[in-house]
Each structure stands twice: as structure tokens, then as C-alpha cells.
Design an enzyme around this catalytic site. Structure first.
Site, PDB file in Angstrom:
ATOM      1  N   GLY A  19       0.902  -1.120  -0.114  1.00 14.73           N
ATOM      2  CA  GLY A  19       0.172   0.133   0.065  1.00 14.73           C
ATOM      3  C   GLY A  19       0.792   1.352   0.046  1.00 14.73           C
ATOM      4  O   GLY A  19       0.420   2.275   0.748  1.00 14.73           O
ATOM      5  N   GLU A 162       7.371  11.339 -13.957  1.00 13.95           N
ATOM      6  CA  GLU A 162       6.651   9.777 -13.918  1.00 13.95           C
ATOM      7  C   GLU A 162       7.065   9.099 -15.203  1.00 13.95           C
ATOM      8  O   GLU A 162       6.408   8.087 -15.402  1.00 13.95           O
ATOM      9  CB  GLU A 162       5.384   9.872 -13.681  1.00 13.95           C
ATOM     10  CG  GLU A 162       5.245  10.505 -12.216  1.00 13.95           C
ATOM     11  CD  GLU A 162       5.544   9.630 -10.955  1.00 13.95           C
ATOM     12  OE1 GLU A 162       5.023   8.542 -11.085  1.00 13.95           O
ATOM     13  OE2 GLU A 162       6.322  10.228  -9.823  1.00 13.95           O
ATOM     14  N   HIS A 230      -1.729   8.840 -12.815  1.00 13.84           N
ATOM     15  CA  HIS A 230      -1.244   9.040 -14.149  1.00 13.84           C
ATOM     16  C   HIS A 230      -2.067   9.336 -15.048  1.00 13.84           C
ATOM     17  O   HIS A 230      -3.260   8.767 -15.023  1.00 13.84           O
ATOM     18  CB  HIS A 230      -0.158   7.990 -14.442  1.00 13.84           C
ATOM     19  CG  HIS A 230       0.894   7.523 -13.602  1.00 13.84           C
ATOM     20  ND1 HIS A 230       1.217   6.262 -13.116  1.00 13.84           N
ATOM     21  CD2 HIS A 230       1.808   8.592 -13.031  1.00 13.84           C
ATOM     22  CE1 HIS A 230       2.448   6.434 -12.165  1.00 13.84           C
ATOM     23  NE2 HIS A 230       2.801   7.798 -12.242  1.00 13.84           N
ATOM     24  N   CYS A 347       0.381   0.212 -17.890  1.00 13.70           N
ATOM     25  CA  CYS A 347       1.441   0.480 -16.777  1.00 13.70           C
ATOM     26  C   CYS A 347       2.637  -0.543 -17.023  1.00 13.70           C
ATOM     27  O   CYS A 347       3.685  -0.142 -16.824  1.00 13.70           O
ATOM     28  CB  CYS A 347       0.735   0.294 -15.568  1.00 13.70           C
ATOM     29  SG  CYS A 347      -0.192   1.390 -14.945  1.00 13.70           S
TER      30      CYS A 347
END
Length: 417
Positions: A19, A162, A230, A347
Site C-alpha cells: 500500500g 513519472e 497518472h 502500466c
């Protein structure tokens, strides 16, 4: 010949649910669950097989060294003495999400005619901030041909970067000059905006992009607040198609107009909020699909199973396919382990437009090479990891041996460290 290649991250043997990613709703929701690293890696490899079966060119990146004792040493501690939070971060397998590995500008877009890659610094999240040295090492090995590639160091802190998860490229075809869109956040939400405008501008300069064909677009506060940590959670682009949620961007009409000025062929497929809510889009990872051009023509979406399981999403997709638009096929990949940690098909992959013959062949994938990886994963990846296991030296050793065995089998021992 320039080709789009999807480089997927192999899910590492330390895959767990700690988490760690504030703002990633799935990661937070599943904190403390028992993870299944073996299943996670096999699911990712199965997606690579699906891409090969569709006729796509496929690559991969290796798991990074975990636990990251060198990072802990810089913090004055080690796995035995570290706080649980630092121990979790040192064991993170998040480098599997290769969309965050780097930002890529293909040769047709750059001033020197080479493909430029800048590793993401990922400074917003501690557990990801120590990935970039391992990423840089792989990029330098895979794309070592300096006549064809330029590899940069990450943008320095404090400007958060990112990688490709906040970057889109639109073009008439992959081998033609494109328009590169850098999507940044401002942080006017309960969650951090991970991509800084300054980092986006720096990458564009480093890559030698034409300012006229470079767009910096702000992600909407609504999307970030809803869990779109994102941009690739609410939008995806491929060639001249932009597939996005109505609420993805702060000023979508300005963005669309800027794109149309540079790319008259642009097709925007916008999903209305009254058909698919942001909550459903994010829970299903509808936009975290891979949008790909098929060798025979037309485009396909490679979607997680959660998209089919969300009625509003699947109904909208079926209506779209029944029409006459550019996206003609839907393919489902079972990625439930990655999805439970907040990462879907997009991803898991970094898109690189390049000539495959210029790339180190060890990073390119065939069915036979996938079979080798599947064998190693089945034999050496832990079946389960519970939260308490992360404190056990026996797990640390298992994880190290598993990765080392994979690197040896794939002739990539120089990444062993």
C-alpha cells in the site's frame, strides 16, 4: 525499419501489497493482502504472448535487485534494522510498471534524428525513487547503439517526472514525425500531482523536440482526485487516435485544437462522463489499455479483465466496436495481480519506436524466450507473500536467487550488480 515495440516489465519475485502508493486507489485498498508473485509474473508473460500472437513486436525489462540494500545503506540502515515503511520500500517490485521507466521520443521527432530516452526520477514516491539507477542500466544496455539512441540521466529533483505514463505521442504513422504531449498535474487535490510541468519541459528540451510540435497539457484536478494518479489512467494515444475520458484534461478543447493544428488526421474518441463515470473508468482501467496498430490494419485495445466486468464500460466498448471507428478489436488480458496493486496493461509496458535490429536482442522477446522465463518463474518465484514475510531474511534470499536465476537463463548476468 522503424517499428513500435512494447517493452514489458517482468513482475519481480518481491511483488507484494504494501500500500505504498498514495493516490493509487487499488494500491491503498489492497494494503495487507497476500500477494501471489508467481501468478503475477506468469500473467504478465501471458500478456506478452498475446501481443506476439497479434503480430506485435515485443520486448521486456528485467526485475530490479530487491531488497535494495544499497538504497537503505544511503539512509543509514539495513533490512534488519529498517522501519517497516523503509523495508517495504526496499522490497518494492514497482519497476514492473515499465510505463514509468522513461520518456521516449522517437528519431523522427528529435533534432539529431536519434531516439531519445530519459529515465523517470519518480521522486514523488519513496518506494519508486530508487528505481532509476536500475532502469538506466537496462536502457544503456538495451539501447547501446549511440548512432541510433541517446540516453539521458533523470531530471534532477525536486521536479517530479513519472515517465511515459504522463506522455503521449500522436502521428500519422509511427515512422513519421509526431506531436508529443506531456501531461502534468498541479496538485490542487487530496493526492499528489506526480508529473511536474518543469520536468516535462526539461525532457522536451533534452530530447531536442520541435517546440511547435510539443504540447504541455494539464491533467484535470477531477481526474487526479478520483484516483488517476497518472494520465494513462484516463487517456491513451496511438498514431492519429486519442482515446480519452471527457474529464481527463483541464482544458480539453484547447488541447484538441492544438493537436488538430499539427495533425489534421487526428481522431478523438472521447468517452462521455454520463456514459462511463471517472470512478468506473479508473476501477476498470479502461484507458490503461494498450492501444495498438495491428499488422493487418486497424487498431485494437488490450484490456484488463476488469473492463469486461464493469457493465457501463463493457457496454460502451461494445457500442464503439459496433460502429465504424478506427478501433476494431478488443482483447482481454488477465492481470488481476498487477491490477490489485494499481497497474493495468499500459502500466506494464514502455513504447519505443525503433528499428529492432538496433536493439540488444536479449531485450527482444520470442515465444521460446517467454517459455524460458515462464519456467524460471514457475520454479523460483514465491507462490505467496504476506505482509509479515517482508521482514524475513529467508524471503530476501529467495527473491535474490530467483532474479539471479532469471538473469543467468536470459544471458543478462551483467545486470546482476
Amino acid at each position: 525499419m522503424l517499428t513500435e515495440i512494447n517493452f514489458d516489465g517482468i513482475v519481480g519475485p518481491s511483488h507484494n501489497y504494501a500500500g505504498l502508493s498514495h493516490g493509487n486507489l487499488a494500491s491503498t485498498k489492497n494494503f495487507g493482502r497476500v500477494s501471489r508473485p508467481r501468478d503475477a509474473a506468469l500473467q504478465g508473460l501471458a500478456k506478452m504472448r498475446l501481443n506476439l500472437e497479434l503480430g506485435l513486436t515485443q520486448g521486456w525489462f528485467m526485475p530490479q535487485d530487491r531488497p535494495d540494500e544499497a538504497w537503505l545503506a544511503r539512509l543509514g540502515t539495513d533490512m534488519a534494522q529498517a522501519t517497516p515503511e523503509l523495508r517495504y520500500a526496499a522490497m518494492s517490485a514497482s519497476s514492473m510498471w515499465a510505463a514509468n521507466a522513461a520518456t521516449v521520443s522517437p528519431a523522427p521527432d528529435t533534432a539529431d534524428g536519434r531516439c531519445h530516452l530519459t529515465p523517470a526520477n519518480l521522486v514523488t514516491m519513496a518506494h519508486r525513487s530508487h528505481e532509476w539507477p536500475g532502469t538506466l542500466a537496462q536502457l544503456q544496455l538495451a539501447f547501446a547503439a549511440k548512432d541510433h539512441f541517446a540516453i539521458h540521466e533523470p531530471v534532477p529533483p525536486p521536479f517530479g517526472d513519472e515517465g511515459a505514463a504522463n506522455h503521449m505521442r500522436l502521428c500519422a504513422s509511427h515512422d513519421r514525425p509526431g506531436v508529443e504531449v506531456f501531461v502534468y498535474g498541479v496538485g490542487a487535490t487530496p493526492f499528489p500531482a506526480r508529473q511536474h510541468r518543469e520536468a516535462s519541459a526539461a525532457v522536451a528540451r533534452l530530447h531536442g523536440l520541435d517546440p511547435e510540435r510539443t504540447i504541455l497539457a494539464r491533467q484535470s484536478d477531477e481526474a487526479i482526485a478520483a484516483g488517476a494518479f497518472h494520465n494513462d489512467v484516463v487517456a491513451v494515444a496511438n498514431e492519429a487516435v486519442l482515446f480519452a475520458h471527457e474529464q481527463a484534461f483541464a482544458d480539453r478543447e484547447v488541447l484538441y485544437a492544438a493537436l488538430r493544428r499539427q495533425l489534421p488526421e487526428l481522431v478523438v474518441i472521447e468517452v462521455p462522463a454520463d456514459s462511463v463515470s471517472l470512478a468506473d473508468a479508473i476501477a476498470s482501467y479502461l484507458f490503461n489499455a494498450q492501444l495498438v496498430t495491428l499488422p493487418g490494419g486497424g487498431m485494437a485495445l488490450i484490456l484488463p479483465g476488469e473492463a469486461r466486468a464493469t457493465p457501463a464500460v463493457w457496454s460502451w466498448l461494445e457500442q464503439m466496436i459496433a460502429g465504424n471507428g478506427p478501433i476494431r478489436e478488443l482483447h482481454i488480458a488477465d492481470l488481476r495481480e498487477s491490477m490489485a496493486n494499481g497497474g493495468g496493461p499500459a502500466c506494464l509496458r514502455l513504447r519505443v519506436v525503433a528499428d529492432p535490429v538496433t536493439i540488444d536482442p536479449r531485450f527482444l522477446v520470442s515465444s521460446e524466450r517467454i517459455a524460458v522465463a515462464e519456467r524460471i518463474v514457475t520454479q523460483h518465484w514465491p507462490e505467496e507473500i504476506a505482509p509479515d514475510d517482508l521482514a524475513r531474511p529467508s524471503l530476501w534470499q529467495t527473491v535474490r536467487v530467483a532474479r539471479s536465476t532469471l538473469l543467468d537463463a536470459l544471458d543478462l548476468d551483467e545486470l546482476a550488480g
